[in-house]
Design a protein around this motif. Structure first.
Motif, mmCIF file in Angstrom:
data_model
loop_
_atom_site.group_PDB
_atom_site.id
_atom_site.type_symbol
_atom_site.label_atom_id
_atom_site.label_comp_id
_atom_site.label_asym_id
_atom_site.label_seq_id
_atom_site.Cartn_x
_atom_site.Cartn_y
_atom_site.Cartn_z
ATOM 1 N N SER A 1 41.852 50.819 56.951
ATOM 2 C CA SER A 1 40.999 50.302 55.882
ATOM 3 C C SER A 1 41.742 49.295 55.019
ATOM 4 O O SER A 1 41.162 48.306 54.553
ATOM 5 C CB SER A 1 40.475 51.451 55.023
ATOM 6 N N THR B 1 40.564 45.430 54.587
ATOM 7 C CA THR B 1 40.304 44.925 53.236
ATOM 8 C C THR B 1 41.119 43.677 52.938
ATOM 9 O O THR B 1 40.607 42.710 52.355
ATOM 10 C CB THR B 1 40.593 46.018 52.200
ATOM 11 N N MET C 1 37.255 45.228 45.810
ATOM 12 C CA MET C 1 36.348 46.307 45.424
ATOM 13 C C MET C 1 35.012 46.250 46.159
ATOM 14 O O MET C 1 34.078 46.986 45.805
ATOM 15 C CB MET C 1 36.106 46.266 43.910
ATOM 16 N N PHE D 1 31.979 46.970 48.470
ATOM 17 C CA PHE D 1 31.526 48.251 49.012
ATOM 18 C C PHE D 1 30.147 48.163 49.660
ATOM 19 O O PHE D 1 29.970 48.561 50.819
ATOM 20 C CB PHE D 1 31.505 49.303 47.902
ATOM 21 N N THR D 2 29.169 47.618 48.942
ATOM 22 C CA THR D 2 27.781 47.667 49.398
ATOM 23 C C THR D 2 27.569 47.018 50.761
ATOM 24 O O THR D 2 26.894 47.613 51.621
ATOM 25 C CB THR D 2 26.858 47.023 48.342
ATOM 26 N N SER E 1 29.546 46.583 53.366
ATOM 27 C CA SER E 1 30.114 47.402 54.428
ATOM 28 C C SER E 1 29.345 48.704 54.592
ATOM 29 O O SER E 1 29.154 49.186 55.717
ATOM 30 C CB SER E 1 31.586 47.696 54.134
ATOM 31 N N PHE E 2 28.890 49.274 53.509
ATOM 32 C CA PHE E 2 28.181 50.554 53.560
ATOM 33 C C PHE E 2 26.792 50.403 54.173
ATOM 34 O O PHE E 2 26.361 51.238 54.988
ATOM 35 C CB PHE E 2 28.080 51.137 52.150
ATOM 36 N N TYR F 1 38.186 49.347 52.103
ATOM 37 C CA TYR F 1 38.944 50.390 51.399
ATOM 38 C C TYR F 1 38.033 51.262 50.545
ATOM 39 O O TYR F 1 38.134 52.499 50.579
ATOM 40 C CB TYR F 1 40.017 49.735 50.542
ATOM 41 N N VAL F 2 37.148 50.637 49.777
ATOM 42 C CA VAL F 2 36.288 51.404 48.877
ATOM 43 C C VAL F 2 35.305 52.254 49.664
ATOM 44 O O VAL F 2 34.944 53.363 49.241
ATOM 45 C CB VAL F 2 35.562 50.461 47.903
ATOM 46 N N LEU F 3 34.855 51.765 50.821
ATOM 47 C CA LEU F 3 33.967 52.568 51.657
ATOM 48 C C LEU F 3 34.696 53.808 52.177
ATOM 49 O O LEU F 3 34.129 54.912 52.191
ATOM 50 C CB LEU F 3 33.445 51.734 52.821
ATOM 51 N N TYR F 4 35.922 53.651 52.610
ATOM 52 C CA TYR F 4 36.685 54.808 53.075
ATOM 53 C C TYR F 4 36.950 55.789 51.934
ATOM 54 O O TYR F 4 36.903 57.010 52.130
ATOM 55 C CB TYR F 4 38.001 54.349 53.694
ATOM 56 N N TYR G 1 34.966 56.259 49.426
ATOM 57 C CA TYR G 1 33.676 56.938 49.242
ATOM 58 C C TYR G 1 33.482 58.031 50.294
ATOM 59 O O TYR G 1 33.009 59.130 49.977
ATOM 60 C CB TYR G 1 32.550 55.910 49.325
#
Length: 328
Positions: free
Chosen positions: A101, A105, A258, A260-261, A263-264, A278-281, A283
């Protein structure tokens, strides 16, 4: 003739007063409190109390509590148990997904941030030349940034680059080969990079404000000296725009790390973790594996990374950022 009688001169000796020359000053009386001023202070604190309440309860307390959780084993159900630095040790020595991750990132931020900045600057320079209906163009170009980070736009992006999406439909109509954009690990991350670059509106407006502050007389004087548009861009526009470039760079670097959205929603980290930001992992560790202590440690590692990059950018700024006060 009789000689004149000399006049007797008398010297007057000043009387010495027995009283002291300076009277002893009376002690100062304590100043009375300004009741009106105190009332104004109380009124001011009363007005800002909603902000202070929200700041301490929704910002300061969660930050400090996450720091505490980073040293604990906490599954969101029971009581946090203190484990010291075990989360950090496991993160750096026994978690290959963490390093994956991190790699994704850094690749994402290292390419998406320059693309957005360059594209935003080019669009801002184009808008700076437009005189009529500039407000309309500015609004239309800013719209992607208003809705660009939302769930709806991410879903739309997933449909566009799907196997039967608009992109493949256009390629098929033109007789070109189609591609599984979101299913190929080599191209999935690039769809997210394009989405990030598409949201250039906020940076564009900041660049446009900086361009409007550059006096036109500089360009006129350089034209008289024979400088063309390309030379004017490098000797006038870029140097005078470096404070704005510094601000935009710092803000976009923070947003890039930062992210996230996209990738999610678009890829959910796939395929084979090629878009696992990184932020998705973080989460996933917190709300899918219920490992909140580990996720809190990841959050503090990212905070340190962002702080290091921000400090490096500020440290390098004296060598390439030019302020108007430097010439005074």
């Amino acid at each position: 003739m009789l000689p004149k009688r000399e006049e007797q001169t008398t010297t007057t000796v000043p009387e010495v007063s027995s009283e002291p020359k300076f009277k002893q000053m009376e002690p100062l009386k304590p100043a009375r409190r300004n009741v009106k001023k105190d009332n104004r202070n109380t009124t001011g604190y009363l007005f800002i109390s909603p902000f202070l309440l929200g700041f301490f309860t929704l910002t300061i307390f969660p930050i400090l509590y996450s720091l505490y959780l980073s040293f604990t084993d906490y599954d969101l159900m029971g009581t946090p148990s203190w484990i010291g630095l075990d989360n950090y040790v496991r993160m750096f020595t026994d978690d290959p997904t963490f390093w994956k991750s991190m790699k994704v990132t850094f690749f994402y931020a290292g390419i998406a941030v320059p693309i957005r900045l360059v594209f935003a600057l080019l669009v801002a320079m184009a808008l700076n030349k437009i005189v009529e209906m500039v407000g309309l163009y500015r609004t239309l170009l800013y719209l992607p940034s208003v809705v660009g980070g939302s769930i709806a736009v991410s879903i739309m992006w997933r449909q566009l680059f799907g196997n039967e999406g608009a992109v493949n439909s256009i390629l098929g109509a033109l007789g070109l080969p189609t591609h599984s954009w979101l299913g190929d690990p080599d191209t999935a991350i690039w769809t997210l990079i394009v989405l990030y670059g598409w949201q250039f509106g906020s940076s564009m407006l900041i660049f446009l404000a900086g361009l409007r502050n550059i006096p036109k007389t500089y360009y006129e004087a350089s034209s008289v000296d024979g400088a063309g548009p390309v030379k004017q861009f490098f000797i006038i526009t870029i140097p005078l725009l470096t404070p704005v470039i510094l601000f935009n760079t710092i803000m976009q670097v923070i947003q890039g790390f930062m992210a996230f959205t996209p990738s999610f929603v678009v890829t959910n980290g796939g395929p084979v973790n090629s878009t696992l930001l990184y932020v998705l992992y973080m989460y996933q560790r917190a709300f899918e594996y219920f490992d909140m202590g580990y996720a809190s440690a990841m959050a503090w590692v990212m905070l340190v990374i962002i702080a290091i990059f921000t400090a490096l950018i500020f440290k390098s700024s004296p060598h390439w950022v030019h302020y108007e006060s430097d010439n005074k």
